[in-house]
Design a protein around this motif. Structure first.
Motif, PDB file in Angstrom:
ATOM      1  N   MET A   1       0.825  -1.216   0.000  1.00  0.00           N
ATOM      2  CA  MET A   1       0.000   0.000   0.000  1.00  0.00           C
ATOM      3  C   MET A   1       0.853   1.258   0.000  1.00  0.00           C
ATOM      4  N   LEU A   2       1.890   1.279   0.838  1.00  0.00           N
ATOM      5  CA  LEU A   2       2.727   2.475   0.915  1.00  0.00           C
ATOM      6  C   LEU A   2       3.543   2.679  -0.363  1.00  0.00           C
ATOM      7  N   SER A   3       4.102   1.571  -0.885  1.00  0.00           N
ATOM      8  CA  SER A   3       4.918   1.707  -2.103  1.00  0.00           C
ATOM      9  C   SER A   3       4.079   2.139  -3.290  1.00  0.00           C
ATOM     10  N   ALA A   4       2.809   1.718  -3.268  1.00  0.00           N
ATOM     11  CA  ALA A   4       1.936   2.125  -4.386  1.00  0.00           C
ATOM     12  C   ALA A   4       1.770   3.628  -4.429  1.00  0.00           C
ATOM     13  N   THR A   5       1.758   4.283  -3.258  1.00  0.00           N
ATOM     14  CA  THR A   5       1.625   5.745  -3.236  1.00  0.00           C
ATOM     15  C   THR A   5       2.852   6.431  -3.823  1.00  0.00           C
ATOM     16  N   ILE A   6       3.987   5.723  -3.828  1.00  0.00           N
ATOM     17  CA  ILE A   6       5.221   6.297  -4.391  1.00  0.00           C
ATOM     18  C   ILE A   6       5.384   5.905  -5.851  1.00  0.00           C
ATOM     19  N   THR A   7       5.147   4.609  -6.123  1.00  0.00           N
ATOM     20  CA  THR A   7       5.442   4.120  -7.473  1.00  0.00           C
ATOM     21  C   THR A   7       4.367   4.489  -8.487  1.00  0.00           C
ATOM     22  N   SER A   8       3.149   4.662  -8.056  1.00  0.00           N
ATOM     23  CA  SER A   8       2.087   5.001  -9.017  1.00  0.00           C
ATOM     24  C   SER A   8       2.358   6.323  -9.730  1.00  0.00           C
ATOM     25  N   PRO A   9       2.708   7.418  -8.992  1.00  0.00           N
ATOM     26  CA  PRO A   9       3.057   8.654  -9.712  1.00  0.00           C
ATOM     27  C   PRO A   9       4.289   8.497 -10.597  1.00  0.00           C
ATOM     28  N   ILE A  10       5.253   7.688 -10.122  1.00  0.00           N
ATOM     29  CA  ILE A  10       6.463   7.486 -10.943  1.00  0.00           C
ATOM     30  C   ILE A  10       6.102   6.749 -12.219  1.00  0.00           C
ATOM     31  N   LYS A  11       5.218   5.759 -12.128  1.00  0.00           N
ATOM     32  CA  LYS A  11       4.780   5.050 -13.332  1.00  0.00           C
ATOM     33  C   LYS A  11       4.055   5.990 -14.286  1.00  0.00           C
ATOM     34  N   ALA A  12       3.254   6.893 -13.702  1.00  0.00           N
ATOM     35  CA  ALA A  12       2.551   7.865 -14.547  1.00  0.00           C
ATOM     36  C   ALA A  12       3.534   8.778 -15.274  1.00  0.00           C
ATOM     37  N   ILE A  13       4.574   9.221 -14.546  1.00  0.00           N
ATOM     38  CA  ILE A  13       5.604  10.066 -15.173  1.00  0.00           C
ATOM     39  C   ILE A  13       6.348   9.292 -16.245  1.00  0.00           C
ATOM     40  N   THR A  14       6.638   8.006 -15.971  1.00  0.00           N
ATOM     41  CA  THR A  14       7.329   7.167 -16.963  1.00  0.00           C
ATOM     42  C   THR A  14       6.495   7.022 -18.231  1.00  0.00           C
ATOM     43  N   ARG A  15       5.205   6.779 -18.050  1.00  0.00           N
ATOM     44  CA  ARG A  15       4.327   6.655 -19.229  1.00  0.00           C
ATOM     45  C   ARG A  15       4.299   7.954 -20.029  1.00  0.00           C
ATOM     46  N   GLN A  16       4.242   9.071 -19.307  1.00  0.00           N
ATOM     47  CA  GLN A  16       4.200  10.349 -20.011  1.00  0.00           C
ATOM     48  C   GLN A  16       5.530  10.655 -20.697  1.00  0.00           C
ATOM     49  N   ALA A  17       6.645  10.265 -20.053  1.00  0.00           N
ATOM     50  CA  ALA A  17       7.958  10.466 -20.680  1.00  0.00           C
ATOM     51  C   ALA A  17       8.068   9.669 -21.964  1.00  0.00           C
ATOM     52  N   THR A  18       7.522   8.449 -21.955  1.00  0.00           N
ATOM     53  CA  THR A  18       7.498   7.633 -23.178  1.00  0.00           C
ATOM     54  C   THR A  18       6.658   8.310 -24.256  1.00  0.00           C
ATOM     55  N   ALA A  19       5.538   8.870 -23.842  1.00  0.00           N
ATOM     56  CA  ALA A  19       4.690   9.574 -24.807  1.00  0.00           C
ATOM     57  C   ALA A  19       5.408  10.783 -25.389  1.00  0.00           C
ATOM     58  N   VAL A  20       6.145  11.509 -24.546  1.00  0.00           N
ATOM     59  CA  VAL A  20       6.904  12.672 -25.038  1.00  0.00           C
ATOM     60  C   VAL A  20       7.969  12.226 -26.019  1.00  0.00           C
ATOM     61  N   ALA A  21       8.644  11.117 -25.692  1.00  0.00           N
ATOM     62  CA  ALA A  21       9.675  10.606 -26.599  1.00  0.00           C
ATOM     63  C   ALA A  21       9.090  10.230 -27.951  1.00  0.00           C
TER      64      ALA A  21
ATOM     65  N   PHE B   1       7.723  18.201 -14.232  1.00  0.00           N
ATOM     66  CA  PHE B   1       7.709  17.448 -15.489  1.00  0.00           C
ATOM     67  C   PHE B   1       6.717  18.066 -16.474  1.00  0.00           C
ATOM     68  N   ASN B   2       5.545  18.441 -15.983  1.00  0.00           N
ATOM     69  CA  ASN B   2       4.557  19.075 -16.865  1.00  0.00           C
ATOM     70  C   ASN B   2       5.080  20.386 -17.427  1.00  0.00           C
ATOM     71  N   TYR B   3       5.782  21.162 -16.570  1.00  0.00           N
ATOM     72  CA  TYR B   3       6.352  22.434 -17.029  1.00  0.00           C
ATOM     73  C   TYR B   3       7.457  22.188 -18.052  1.00  0.00           C
ATOM     74  N   MET B   4       8.293  21.197 -17.766  1.00  0.00           N
ATOM     75  CA  MET B   4       9.365  20.861 -18.708  1.00  0.00           C
ATOM     76  C   MET B   4       8.790  20.401 -20.044  1.00  0.00           C
ATOM     77  N   MET B   5       7.707  19.652 -19.991  1.00  0.00           N
ATOM     78  CA  MET B   5       7.086  19.157 -21.213  1.00  0.00           C
ATOM     79  C   MET B   5       6.584  20.310 -22.082  1.00  0.00           C
ATOM     80  N   GLU B   6       6.001  21.331 -21.432  1.00  0.00           N
ATOM     81  CA  GLU B   6       5.534  22.492 -22.189  1.00  0.00           C
ATOM     82  C   GLU B   6       6.696  23.224 -22.847  1.00  0.00           C
ATOM     83  N   ARG B   7       7.772  23.408 -22.053  1.00  0.00           N
ATOM     84  CA  ARG B   7       8.948  24.096 -22.621  1.00  0.00           C
ATOM     85  C   ARG B   7       9.577  23.280 -23.741  1.00  0.00           C
ATOM     86  N   LEU B   8       9.632  21.974 -23.535  1.00  0.00           N
ATOM     87  CA  LEU B   8      10.212  21.110 -24.557  1.00  0.00           C
ATOM     88  C   LEU B   8       9.386  21.130 -25.835  1.00  0.00           C
ATOM     89  N   LYS B   9       8.092  21.204 -25.663  1.00  0.00           N
ATOM     90  CA  LYS B   9       7.208  21.270 -26.827  1.00  0.00           C
ATOM     91  C   LYS B   9       7.512  22.516 -27.647  1.00  0.00           C
TER      92      LYS B   9
END
Length: 609
Positions: free
Chosen positions: A201-221, A244-252
């Protein structure tokens, strides 16, 4: 494969870390607790049976003393047996009372009554009958039961009358310890299960946002910038998501400009040694490097945003015409007021097209070719001067030879004059060719500088002596001053004499009758010898000072040629001084005179001398 990926994930690592930490902690606590508890139970078991044995020795001591044995022994042993059976039979241990000879007098175990009257040969019994008080041993019986033997002597004073022998089973103690171990193992398993569940339960609170960022980083790539990372909190991971969202806008935004600027940046990086100006799609300057600003004498703050033709000082029509032609280059002239010179600049235009917008930008590269133009001009002027210097005497020689051929040879007086003029012109050409050959050797570093130890004062005196007749004839006074600090120096005497002869000769030529010339030698620096030749003659105009050392350059061409000069003397003098590692400088004011100064360094060899 999914199972393998799970164990390689951060979530699995966090769970494993939690479980291992709890497991290690429980193991440490359990081991310490069991060891302590086992030690406590054993010590308590031994202590209680030692107390029991000590109490029993006090009870049986009166039955084993010699006075009691002298009475009714059967009655005595019966009473002792009755005491042992009644008081100690319920302890769960076998108790034997042994006389001083090692024979069993009584036992608390009803099943072992047959051993009464038999001798107990245990080593603990032998030790107790010898008066040794502490006799105990733990062992495992043949049926696997762990037991402890405790034997204590029964004595009256120093005399041993017998012994008390106790065999106690420790099985109940170890059973208790085993039950405690089972409780600990059960508690550990429950704790590990709860820890694993809590870790998930505790690790899910940490890894879930990281997985979301990873998925979005793949989408950006992959070039997809529309989705955003969900921000669920304001902690570090939430801040990471926002960043990450701010960086994505600048990168765009940056990637949208990258394709347009790629070719421009490549050209800029390739040609940074030259001036470079880049425009946007509207033809306005957006990049200008330092060299371009130096050439155009512009300020970047006032240049950015201006149209390129306006910056270069050309019309739009001219620029368009250049861009449409195959050779899109042009030569331009710029005057620099600070340096007081004209710059020759070759401007090349490159058009960069944008695939997305369908528009085009321009890159202008400015190459300073002033030195090349000056070199080419010097070559042309040199050829022209040499041609002129050779043509004049050759024309004279030809005309006089034609005159001699036409009949002047028949008149001896006139023929002699013509021959004399022809000889003088021939000698002038020889001097010119000799000077040219000498300059050529000095330029190509083929001239050999033969240094020798030279007395400076003596060298200058010889120069004055060589020109003494001309000086006396024209009434020109010459002074020579050699400071005492001037030592002997290593130099090529013949070539430095040529320099001094040229300077003194020029001073005499351009100094009026009755004038004054001075020659001075001193050491402005311990490592330098400085010699200057100064006159009070007609001087040189300031406009000619920068070109005075050029080959064939004359201030007054007609007068110089009439005096027999080739226009190469100062050029040769400069090259000779440079070949010695020195420098030469000319200072002059019109109608005030001229001062020529040259320096020659003292070499290391000279310092040693």
């Amino acid at each position: 494969m999914k199972g393998i990926r799970f164990f390689q994930s951060i979530q699995a690592k966090i769970i494993i870390i939690y479980v291992l930490l709890i497991l290690i902690a429980m193991q440490l606590i359990g081991v310490y607790f069991v060891r302590t508890l086992e030690s406590y139970f054993k010590n308590d078991f031994i202590e209680s049976h030692n107390i029991q044995a000590a109490l029993l020795t006090q009870w049986v001591e009166k039955y084993l003393n010699e006075e009691t044995r002298q009475g009714d022994m059967k009655k005595t042993y019966a009473e002792m047996n009755d005491v042992v059976n009644k008081l100690f039979a319920n302890s769960g241990s076998e108790i034997q009372v042994i006389d001083q000879n090692g024979f069993v007098l009584t036992t608390s175990m009803a099943t072992h009554q047959a051993i009464i009257g038999q001798k107990n040969t245990q080593p603990e019994v032998s030790r107790a009958l010898q008066g040794i008080k502490d006799n105990q041993r733990m062992f495992t019986d043949f049926d696997g039961v762990r037991k402890m033997i405790i034997t204590k002597p029964v004595a009256s004073g120093v005399k041993v009358n017998g012994a008390v022998y106790i065999i106690a089973s420790m099985e109940e103690l170890y059973n208790t310890i085993n039950r405690i171990n089972q409780f600990l193992i059960t508690g550990t398993i429950i704790a590990l299960g709860l820890t694993a569940a809590l870790g998930i339960m505790l690790s899910a609170t940490i890894t879930s946002p990281i997985k979301a960022i990873t998925r979005q980083a793949t989408a950006v790539a992959e070039g997809r910038f529309n989705d955003k990372v969900p921000v669920l909190g304001k902690d570090e991971i939430g801040q990471l998501g926002q960043t990450f969202n701010y960086m994505m806008e600048r990168l765009k935004d940056a990637l949208s400009l990258n394709e347009e600027e790629k070719e421009k940046l490549a050209s800029i990086l390739t040609n940074m040694n030259d001036g470079l100006i880049a425009t946007d799609d509207d033809g306005r300057v957006m990049v200008i490097n330092r060299r371009a600003k130096q050439i155009l004498q512009l300020n970047e703050d006032t240049t950015l945003g201006r149209p390129l033709p306006e910056v270069l000082g050309i019309t739009k029509e001219t620029m368009k015409e250049l861009q449409t032609t195959e050779d899109s280059t042009m030569m331009m002239q710029f005057y620099h007021e600070v340096e007081e010179e004209h710059l020759s600049v070759r401007v090349s235009f490159t058009t960069v097209y944008s695939k997305e917008k369908g528009s085009a930008s321009t890159i202008a590269m400015l190459q300073d070719v002033t030195d090349q133009e000056k070199l080419e001009e010097s070559r042309r002027e040199f050829v022209a001067n040499v041609s002129h210097e050779l043509r004049t005497p050759l024309t004279t020689i030809k005309s006089y030879l034609e005159a001699l051929e036409d009949g002047a040879l028949e008149e001896p007086k006139l023929a002699g004059k013509f021959v004399s003029v022809t000889r003088n012109e021939t000698e002038r050409m020889i001097r010119l060719v000799t000077d040219l050959l000498q300059l050529s050797r000095l330029d190509s570093k083929q001239a050999i500088i033969s240094r020798e130890i030279t007395d400076v004062a003596e060298m200058l005196e010889e120069v004055v002596d060589r020109f003494s007749f001309q000086l006396d004839h024209r009434g020109i006074k010459i002074d020579m001053d050699v400071e005492s600090s001037v030592d002997e120096i290593m130099l090529d005497r013949d070539r430095i004499d040529q320099v001094l002869d040229n300077l003194v000769s020029n001073a005499i030529k351009y100094t009026p009758d009755g004038g004054h010339i001075s020659i001075r030698a001193h050491r402005p620096d311990p490592k330098l010898l400085e010699i200057n030749v100064q006159d009070n003659g007609i001087g040189i105009p300031k406009k000619d000072l920068n070109r005075i050392f050029e080959r064939f350059y004359r201030v007054d061409k007609a007068r110089s040629r009439s005096m027999g000069g080739t226009g190469l003397g100062l050029s040769i003098a400069r090259e000779i001084v440079r070949a010695h590692g020195g420098a030469i400088l000319l200072e002059s004011d019109l109608e005030q005179g001229t001062k020529v100064t040259f320096t020659i360094p003292y070499t290391l060899e000279e310092a040693a001398i």
